[in-house]
Design a protein around this motif. Structure first.
Motif, PDB file in Angstrom:
ATOM      1  N   THR A 106      53.706  39.245  45.337  1.00  8.40           N
ATOM      2  CA  THR A 106      52.826  40.037  46.201  1.00  8.40           C
ATOM      3  C   THR A 106      51.505  39.315  46.412  1.00  8.40           C
ATOM      4  O   THR A 106      50.983  39.253  47.541  1.00  8.40           O
ATOM      5  CB  THR A 106      52.569  41.426  45.593  1.00  8.40           C
ATOM      6  N   ALA A 107      50.938  38.753  45.349  1.00  6.71           N
ATOM      7  CA  ALA A 107      49.674  38.025  45.472  1.00  6.71           C
ATOM      8  C   ALA A 107      49.815  36.827  46.413  1.00  6.71           C
ATOM      9  O   ALA A 107      48.963  36.587  47.274  1.00  6.71           O
ATOM     10  CB  ALA A 107      49.204  37.559  44.091  1.00  6.71           C
ATOM     11  N   VAL A 108      50.904  36.099  46.251  1.00  8.27           N
ATOM     12  CA  VAL A 108      51.117  34.905  47.084  1.00  8.27           C
ATOM     13  C   VAL A 108      51.375  35.285  48.543  1.00  8.27           C
ATOM     14  O   VAL A 108      50.812  34.692  49.470  1.00  8.27           O
ATOM     15  CB  VAL A 108      52.287  34.068  46.517  1.00  8.27           C
ATOM     16  N   GLU A 109      52.207  36.288  48.737  1.00  2.00           N
ATOM     17  CA  GLU A 109      52.555  36.682  50.108  1.00  2.00           C
ATOM     18  C   GLU A 109      51.386  37.337  50.844  1.00  2.00           C
ATOM     19  O   GLU A 109      51.183  37.105  52.046  1.00  2.00           O
ATOM     20  CB  GLU A 109      53.746  37.644  50.072  1.00  2.00           C
ATOM     21  N   GLU A 110      50.613  38.157  50.143  1.00  4.41           N
ATOM     22  CA  GLU A 110      49.518  38.882  50.787  1.00  4.41           C
ATOM     23  C   GLU A 110      48.261  38.038  50.932  1.00  4.41           C
ATOM     24  O   GLU A 110      47.550  38.144  51.936  1.00  4.41           O
ATOM     25  CB  GLU A 110      49.178  40.146  49.986  1.00  4.41           C
ATOM     26  N   PHE A 111      47.992  37.163  49.934  1.00  5.47           N
ATOM     27  CA  PHE A 111      46.700  36.478  49.922  1.00  5.47           C
ATOM     28  C   PHE A 111      46.791  34.967  49.732  1.00  5.47           C
ATOM     29  O   PHE A 111      45.767  34.296  49.636  1.00  5.47           O
ATOM     30  CB  PHE A 111      45.801  37.079  48.835  1.00  5.47           C
ATOM     31  N   GLY A 112      48.014  34.447  49.650  1.00  2.00           N
ATOM     32  CA  GLY A 112      48.186  33.002  49.638  1.00  2.00           C
ATOM     33  C   GLY A 112      48.140  32.325  48.285  1.00  2.00           C
ATOM     34  O   GLY A 112      48.237  31.101  48.200  1.00  2.00           O
ATOM     35  N   GLY A 113      47.998  33.079  47.213  1.00  2.00           N
ATOM     36  CA  GLY A 113      47.961  32.442  45.898  1.00  2.00           C
ATOM     37  C   GLY A 113      47.590  33.435  44.814  1.00  2.00           C
ATOM     38  O   GLY A 113      47.570  34.645  45.028  1.00  2.00           O
ATOM     39  N   LEU A 114      47.287  32.891  43.642  1.00  3.43           N
ATOM     40  CA  LEU A 114      46.880  33.711  42.511  1.00  3.43           C
ATOM     41  C   LEU A 114      45.958  32.889  41.624  1.00  3.43           C
ATOM     42  O   LEU A 114      46.230  31.725  41.338  1.00  3.43           O
ATOM     43  CB  LEU A 114      48.107  34.163  41.702  1.00  3.43           C
ATOM     44  N   ASP A 115      44.863  33.514  41.199  1.00  2.00           N
ATOM     45  CA  ASP A 115      43.886  32.837  40.348  1.00  2.00           C
ATOM     46  C   ASP A 115      43.552  33.612  39.074  1.00  2.00           C
ATOM     47  O   ASP A 115      43.119  33.019  38.083  1.00  2.00           O
ATOM     48  CB  ASP A 115      42.569  32.626  41.121  1.00  2.00           C
ATOM     49  N   ILE A 116      43.727  34.936  39.117  1.00  3.02           N
ATOM     50  CA  ILE A 116      43.248  35.804  38.031  1.00  3.02           C
ATOM     51  C   ILE A 116      44.310  36.846  37.720  1.00  3.02           C
ATOM     52  O   ILE A 116      44.888  37.435  38.633  1.00  3.02           O
ATOM     53  CB  ILE A 116      41.949  36.528  38.454  1.00  3.02           C
ATOM     54  N   LEU A 117      44.552  37.073  36.444  1.00  6.13           N
ATOM     55  CA  LEU A 117      45.432  38.157  36.017  1.00  6.13           C
ATOM     56  C   LEU A 117      44.709  39.002  34.975  1.00  6.13           C
ATOM     57  O   LEU A 117      44.179  38.456  33.998  1.00  6.13           O
ATOM     58  CB  LEU A 117      46.726  37.599  35.415  1.00  6.13           C
ATOM     59  N   VAL A 118      44.708  40.302  35.190  1.00  5.73           N
ATOM     60  CA  VAL A 118      44.185  41.248  34.198  1.00  5.73           C
ATOM     61  C   VAL A 118      45.333  42.173  33.801  1.00  5.73           C
ATOM     62  O   VAL A 118      45.847  42.921  34.636  1.00  5.73           O
ATOM     63  CB  VAL A 118      43.009  42.076  34.749  1.00  5.73           C
ATOM     64  N   THR A 119      45.751  42.102  32.537  1.00  2.74           N
ATOM     65  CA  THR A 119      46.863  42.945  32.079  1.00  2.74           C
ATOM     66  C   THR A 119      46.284  44.200  31.421  1.00  2.74           C
ATOM     67  O   THR A 119      45.853  44.168  30.274  1.00  2.74           O
ATOM     68  CB  THR A 119      47.770  42.193  31.088  1.00  2.74           C
ATOM     69  N   ASN A 120      46.289  45.281  32.159  1.00  4.96           N
ATOM     70  CA  ASN A 120      45.662  46.524  31.719  1.00  4.96           C
ATOM     71  C   ASN A 120      46.654  47.676  31.562  1.00  4.96           C
ATOM     72  O   ASN A 120      46.361  48.657  30.882  1.00  4.96           O
ATOM     73  CB  ASN A 120      44.582  46.917  32.738  1.00  4.96           C
ATOM     74  N   ALA A 121      47.816  47.578  32.168  1.00  6.64           N
ATOM     75  CA  ALA A 121      48.761  48.699  32.191  1.00  6.64           C
ATOM     76  C   ALA A 121      49.127  49.146  30.784  1.00  6.64           C
ATOM     77  O   ALA A 121      49.328  48.330  29.884  1.00  6.64           O
ATOM     78  CB  ALA A 121      50.028  48.309  32.946  1.00  6.64           C
ATOM     79  N   GLY A 122      49.204  50.460  30.600  1.00  6.12           N
ATOM     80  CA  GLY A 122      49.575  50.975  29.294  1.00  6.12           C
ATOM     81  C   GLY A 122      49.874  52.459  29.314  1.00  6.12           C
ATOM     82  O   GLY A 122      49.497  53.171  30.251  1.00  6.12           O
TER      83      GLY A 122
END
Length: 308
Positions: free
Chosen positions: A75-91
C-alpha cells in the motif's frame, strides 16, 4: 519540513495513540498509511489527516500475518511510491490472571503485538534493503514489558519480547544504516479512563485543560500528543545513529531505559554449589532483590478520585 518526502506506515492508527502518531508524522510532511481492522476508524483517521493538508491512505488489515505485513508495504509503495518509516503500534488486550488466562487469550495478544511486530518489521526491512533506504523503525513497548503488571502475562511477554527484538535488529540492521528503537509510552488511553487513580488527569484532559503536575512530572503521565513528538523525531534524519534503544516518554518526562545489566556479582572458588548458595549466595541475592511491577506514589488529597 522534518519528514518531507517520506512515507510512513503506522499500524493500529485508527484511534488513540496510533492516530496521534500518524497525525504528527503527517504534520511534519510524511505521507502516512493508516492501518486498522475497523474500516470506518481508518477512513476517519485518513480524513483527519487530509483535512489538515496532509497525505494519507488506509490499509484495513489485522496485523499479525505475513500477508498483512506485505499488504501494508505494498500500500505504501503503490499509494506513495516507497516506504521510509514504520511504526508498529497495533495491539489488543486480553487481561486475566494466570489461572484464568486461556490459550486463546494468550495467543491473541502474542499474535498481534509480538508476531505482528515481527512480520511488519521483516517486510519493511526487506523493502529498505532492496531499495537501499536508510529507514526508521519504531516499535511501541510498554512499562508492563519492563516491569510486569498483575493480570497481563500475555501483554508483558509480548512487550518484553518487542524490546528484545529491537536490540537484536539494531545489530542486524547496522550495516544498512536502518535505525530501530522501542518507545515506552505512558499516556491517557481508553484503558486508563477506567482507572480511578488517573481520574483527575483524564478529566482535565477531556476539558482541554493541562493535567496536574503530579501526573505530568511525578508520574510522567500525559496525553497521546506528548508521545507523538518522540515518534516524529525518531522517524527523522536527525535521529541517525540512535538505534537499539528503549526510550520512555510521558507528560513532561523523557527516559532512557537501560539494557539489563548485572547489579551485583561475586566469585566463589569451585563454583556455586547448593551449599554455597544456601549461605553466601542467599545473602548476596537477598541484599539486592529487584522490584517487580510499578510502585505508584500516593495521590495528593486534591487529586483523589471522586467518591462513587
Amino acid at each position: 519540513m522534518l519528514l518531507e518526502g517520506k512515507t510512513a506506515i503506522v499500524t493500529g492508527s485508527g484511534a488513540g495513540l496510533g492516530l496521534a502518531y500518524a497525525q504528527e508524522l503527517a504534520r511534519h510532511g510524511a505521507a502516512v498509511v493508516v492501518n486498522d481492522v475497523d474500516a470506518e476508524a481508518a477512513a476517519s483517521a485518513v480524513a483527519s489527516i487530509r483535512s489538515e493538508g496532509g497525505r494519507a491512505a488506509a490499509c484495513v488489515a489485522p496485523v499479525g500475518s505475513a500477508e498483512a505485513a506485505e499488504q501494508l508495504v505494498s500500500t505504501a509503495v503503490e499509494e506513495f511510491g516507497g516506504l521510509d518509516i514504520l511504526v508498529t503500534n497495533a495491539g489488543i488486550l486480553r487481561d486475566r490472571s494466570l489461572l484464568k488466562m486461556s490459550d486463546e487469550d494468550f495467543d491473541a495478544v502474542i499474535d498481534v503485538h509480538l508476531r505482528g511486530t515481527f512480520t511488519t518489521v521483516r517486510a519493511a526491512y526487506a523493502h529498505f534493503k532492496a531499495q537501499q533506504v536508510r529507514g526508521r523503525i519504531i516499535c511501541i513497548g510498554s512499562p508492563t514489558g519492563q516491569r510486569g503488571t498483575f493480570g497481563q502475562t500475555n501483554y508483558a511477554a509480548a512487550k518484553a519480547g518487542i524490546v528484545g527484538m529491537v536490540r537484536t535488529w539494531a545489530l542486524e540492521m547496522r550495516r544498512s544504516e536502518v535505525c530501530v528503537n522501542a518507545v515506552i509510552p505512558v499516556a491517557a488511553t481508553a484503558m486508563t479512563k477506567t482507572v480511578p487513580y488517573f481520574q483527575k488527569a483524564v478529566e482535565a484532559d477531556e476539558r482541554g485543560e493541562p493535567m496536574p503536575d503530579f501526573f505530568r512530572k511525578t508520574l510522567g503521565f500525559g496525553t497521546a500528543d506528548d508521545v507523538a513528538g518522540l515518534i516524529a523525531f525518531l522517524a527523522s534524519d536527525q535521529a541517525q545513529g540512535i538505534s537499539g534503544q528503549a526510550i520512555g516518554i510521558g507528560g513532561d518526562r523523557l527516559q532512557l531505559w537501560s539494557h539489563p545489566e548485572p547489579v551485583v556479582e561475586e566469585l566463589h572458588d569451585g563454583g556455586w554449589t547448593v551449599e554455597a548458595l544456601q549461605d553466601a549466595g542467599r545473602r548476596l541475592i537477598e541484599a539486592d532483590l529487584q522490584t517487580v511491577g510499578e510502585s505508584m506514589p500516593e495521590l495528593p488529597d486534591e487529586l483523589r478520585p471522586d467518591p462513587a
